[in-house]
Design a protein around this motif. Sequence first.
Motif, PDB file in Angstrom:
ATOM      1  N   MET A   1       0.687  -1.151   0.206  1.00  0.00           N
ATOM      2  CA  MET A   1      -0.159  -0.161   0.204  1.00  0.00           C
ATOM      3  C   MET A   1       1.071   0.811  -0.260  1.00  0.00           C
ATOM      4  N   GLU A   2       0.628   2.289   0.059  1.00  0.00           N
ATOM      5  CA  GLU A   2       0.622   3.856   0.491  1.00  0.00           C
ATOM      6  C   GLU A   2       0.426   4.266   1.131  1.00  0.00           C
ATOM      7  N   THR A   3       1.214   5.218   2.282  1.00  0.00           N
ATOM      8  CA  THR A   3       0.343   6.149   3.139  1.00  0.00           C
ATOM      9  C   THR A   3       1.046   7.849   2.606  1.00  0.00           C
ATOM     10  N   VAL A   4       0.143   8.895   2.687  1.00  0.00           N
ATOM     11  CA  VAL A   4       0.319   9.451   2.478  1.00  0.00           C
ATOM     12  C   VAL A   4       0.348  10.589   4.028  1.00  0.00           C
ATOM     13  N   THR A   5       1.078  11.470   3.989  1.00  0.00           N
ATOM     14  CA  THR A   5       0.718  11.909   5.471  1.00  0.00           C
ATOM     15  C   THR A   5       0.730  13.691   5.606  1.00  0.00           C
ATOM     16  N   PHE A   6      -0.035  13.811   5.618  1.00  0.00           N
ATOM     17  CA  PHE A   6      -0.509  15.645   5.872  1.00  0.00           C
ATOM     18  C   PHE A   6       0.050  15.790   7.628  1.00  0.00           C
TER      19      PHE A   6
ATOM     20  N   GLY B   1       2.274  21.629   6.705  1.00  0.00           N
ATOM     21  CA  GLY B   1       2.182  22.761   5.871  1.00  0.00           C
ATOM     22  C   GLY B   1       2.690  21.316   4.682  1.00  0.00           C
ATOM     23  N   GLY B   2       3.149  20.770   5.017  1.00  0.00           N
ATOM     24  CA  GLY B   2       4.119  19.985   4.037  1.00  0.00           C
ATOM     25  C   GLY B   2       3.697  18.413   4.197  1.00  0.00           C
ATOM     26  N   VAL B   3       4.331  17.933   3.182  1.00  0.00           N
ATOM     27  CA  VAL B   3       3.299  16.575   2.603  1.00  0.00           C
ATOM     28  C   VAL B   3       4.331  15.149   2.597  1.00  0.00           C
ATOM     29  N   GLN B   4       3.885  13.782   2.857  1.00  0.00           N
ATOM     30  CA  GLN B   4       5.137  13.464   2.494  1.00  0.00           C
ATOM     31  C   GLN B   4       4.108  11.417   1.944  1.00  0.00           C
ATOM     32  N   TRP B   5       4.860  10.695   0.858  1.00  0.00           N
ATOM     33  CA  TRP B   5       3.957  10.407  -0.169  1.00  0.00           C
ATOM     34  C   TRP B   5       5.225   9.338   0.389  1.00  0.00           C
ATOM     35  N   MET B   6       5.412   7.822   0.237  1.00  0.00           N
ATOM     36  CA  MET B   6       5.013   6.698   0.476  1.00  0.00           C
ATOM     37  C   MET B   6       4.692   5.062  -0.212  1.00  0.00           C
TER      38      MET B   6
ATOM     39  N   GLY C   1       8.853  13.894   0.702  1.00  0.00           N
ATOM     40  CA  GLY C   1       8.655  14.818   1.037  1.00  0.00           C
ATOM     41  C   GLY C   1       8.429  16.173   0.662  1.00  0.00           C
ATOM     42  N   LEU C   2       7.791  16.964   0.545  1.00  0.00           N
ATOM     43  CA  LEU C   2       7.449  17.784   0.186  1.00  0.00           C
ATOM     44  C   LEU C   2       7.054  18.793   1.494  1.00  0.00           C
ATOM     45  N   GLN C   3       7.893  20.621   1.245  1.00  0.00           N
ATOM     46  CA  GLN C   3       8.173  21.482   2.379  1.00  0.00           C
ATOM     47  C   GLN C   3       6.117  22.088   1.546  1.00  0.00           C
ATOM     48  N   LYS C   4       5.619  22.332   2.470  1.00  0.00           N
ATOM     49  CA  LYS C   4       4.550  23.860   2.293  1.00  0.00           C
ATOM     50  C   LYS C   4       4.782  24.246   0.809  1.00  0.00           C
ATOM     51  N   ASP C   5       6.183  24.959   1.129  1.00  0.00           N
ATOM     52  CA  ASP C   5       6.134  26.043  -0.424  1.00  0.00           C
ATOM     53  C   ASP C   5       6.440  25.343  -1.552  1.00  0.00           C
ATOM     54  N   ASP C   6       6.473  23.442  -1.805  1.00  0.00           N
ATOM     55  CA  ASP C   6       6.544  23.312  -2.557  1.00  0.00           C
ATOM     56  C   ASP C   6       5.871  22.093  -3.445  1.00  0.00           C
TER      57      ASP C   6
ATOM     58  N   THR D   1     -11.739  30.234  -1.698  1.00  0.00           N
ATOM     59  CA  THR D   1     -11.689  28.837  -1.461  1.00  0.00           C
ATOM     60  C   THR D   1     -10.125  28.671  -2.572  1.00  0.00           C
ATOM     61  N   THR D   2      -8.801  27.916  -1.528  1.00  0.00           N
ATOM     62  CA  THR D   2      -8.126  27.914  -2.022  1.00  0.00           C
ATOM     63  C   THR D   2      -7.867  25.874  -1.742  1.00  0.00           C
ATOM     64  N   VAL D   3      -7.148  25.840  -3.186  1.00  0.00           N
ATOM     65  CA  VAL D   3      -6.936  23.742  -2.832  1.00  0.00           C
ATOM     66  C   VAL D   3      -5.344  23.968  -3.280  1.00  0.00           C
ATOM     67  N   LYS D   4      -5.213  23.052  -2.146  1.00  0.00           N
ATOM     68  CA  LYS D   4      -3.241  22.430  -2.231  1.00  0.00           C
ATOM     69  C   LYS D   4      -3.440  20.673  -3.239  1.00  0.00           C
ATOM     70  N   LEU D   5      -2.987  20.762  -4.030  1.00  0.00           N
ATOM     71  CA  LEU D   5      -3.069  20.024  -4.714  1.00  0.00           C
ATOM     72  C   LEU D   5      -1.752  19.159  -4.679  1.00  0.00           C
ATOM     73  N   ILE D   6      -1.782  18.213  -3.735  1.00  0.00           N
ATOM     74  CA  ILE D   6      -1.434  17.322  -3.790  1.00  0.00           C
ATOM     75  C   ILE D   6      -1.044  15.810  -4.842  1.00  0.00           C
ATOM     76  N   SER D   7      -1.634  15.896  -5.769  1.00  0.00           N
ATOM     77  CA  SER D   7      -1.629  14.393  -7.066  1.00  0.00           C
ATOM     78  C   SER D   7      -2.715  14.831  -7.574  1.00  0.00           C
ATOM     79  N   GLY D   8      -2.828  14.385  -9.394  1.00  0.00           N
ATOM     80  CA  GLY D   8      -3.677  14.829 -10.467  1.00  0.00           C
ATOM     81  C   GLY D   8      -3.432  15.997 -10.754  1.00  0.00           C
ATOM     82  N   GLU D   9      -4.527  16.712 -11.266  1.00  0.00           N
ATOM     83  CA  GLU D   9      -5.150  17.797 -11.914  1.00  0.00           C
ATOM     84  C   GLU D   9      -6.249  18.750 -12.037  1.00  0.00           C
ATOM     85  N   TYR D  10      -5.693  20.156 -11.397  1.00  0.00           N
ATOM     86  CA  TYR D  10      -6.755  20.645 -11.710  1.00  0.00           C
ATOM     87  C   TYR D  10      -6.461  22.666 -11.849  1.00  0.00           C
TER      88      TYR D  10
END
Length: 284
Positions: A63-68, A89-94, A139-144, A155-164
Motif C-alpha cells: 500500500m501507500e501512505t500519504v501523511t499531511f 503544511g508539508g506532505v509525505q508520500w511513501m 517528502g515536500l515542504q509547504k512551499d513546494d 477557496t484555496t486548493v492545495k493540490l497533492i496529486s492529479g490535476e486541477y
Amino acid sequence: MRTIQQIHQPVYDPIGDLITYRVIPTPSISYLDPFLFLNHHGPQLYPPQNQGLPFGPHPHRGMETVTFILDGDIAHFDSGGHKSVIDAGGVQWMTAGKGLIHSEVSSDQFKQTGGPLEILQLWVNLPAKAKMCPPYYRGLQKDDIPTISSDDGLTTVKLISGEYRGQKGPFESGIGLQLQTIDLKQKARWDYTIPLDENIFCYLIRGKLKVNGQIVQQRSLLEFKNDSELIRIEALENSVLLLGHAQPLNEPVVSQGPFVMNTEQEIRQAYEDYQLGKFGRWTH
C-alpha cells in the motif's frame, strides 16, 4: 448532485499521549475502495521536553501512505535510505510496494521545544499487479506544493496529486488518485465534478460545511453514492477539507497489521519476508 449515502464519525483511539481519531476503518465502515485507513492525530499542544510521535521502526507492504503535517513536524527515516524532516503544511508520500521499514517521529527540535501538533495519515491500496513494486518516498515542504485560489479568494486548493485547473500535483499516484486539501473561508462556495465511476474520500478536518445540501460538522467522513458528478460545497465557517477520488480497484483486501495484500497466503509471506530481512536493513 451526488447523493450522500452516510456520514461516518471517527472512533476516539488515543495512542499513548497522542490524541487520535480513527476515521476509517470504524464499526460503520471498513474501507472506501481504494482508500483503506485514515488516522487524525491531534490537534494538541506538546510541552517542552516531550517524547514526540510514537511511530518508531515498523514495516509496510502492499500500500501507500500519504501523511499531511498540518501542525508540528515529522522526521522520516526508512530502510531505503530516505530521510527528511517535513514541517507544518508539508506532505509525505511513501509507496511501500514490496516492503519497507520506516519510522515517523518528531524532530529533536520539536521534542525539545514542543508546540502544536496535528497530522493526518491516509493509506491508499495498490492493485495486485503493483503490490510488489519497488518502494518509493518523497517528502515536500509547504512551499513546494501548488495552491490554486478561487477568483474571490475564499477557496484555496492545495493540490497533492492529479490535476486541477491546468496544474499538476507534485506527487505521482500509481492508480490515478486525485488528492487535495481545501481551505474554505466562511461563505465560500465551491463546485467540483468527479467522474461517476470514481469513489470519493471526503473528510472534514475542521469547520462546518453544507455539502450537497447537508450540514457536515468537523471530523466527519462522507460516503457518497455514484449517481452524479457534481459536489457543491458551502462553508458555514472557516473549514479545512481532505478530498480524494479514484477508480475502485475491485480486488480482495486482506490486511493484517502493517501489510495489505489480496490473500492470507500473501500476508503470511509478508511476515516471513520481513523476518528474513527482505525489507532492507534498519540502520538509523
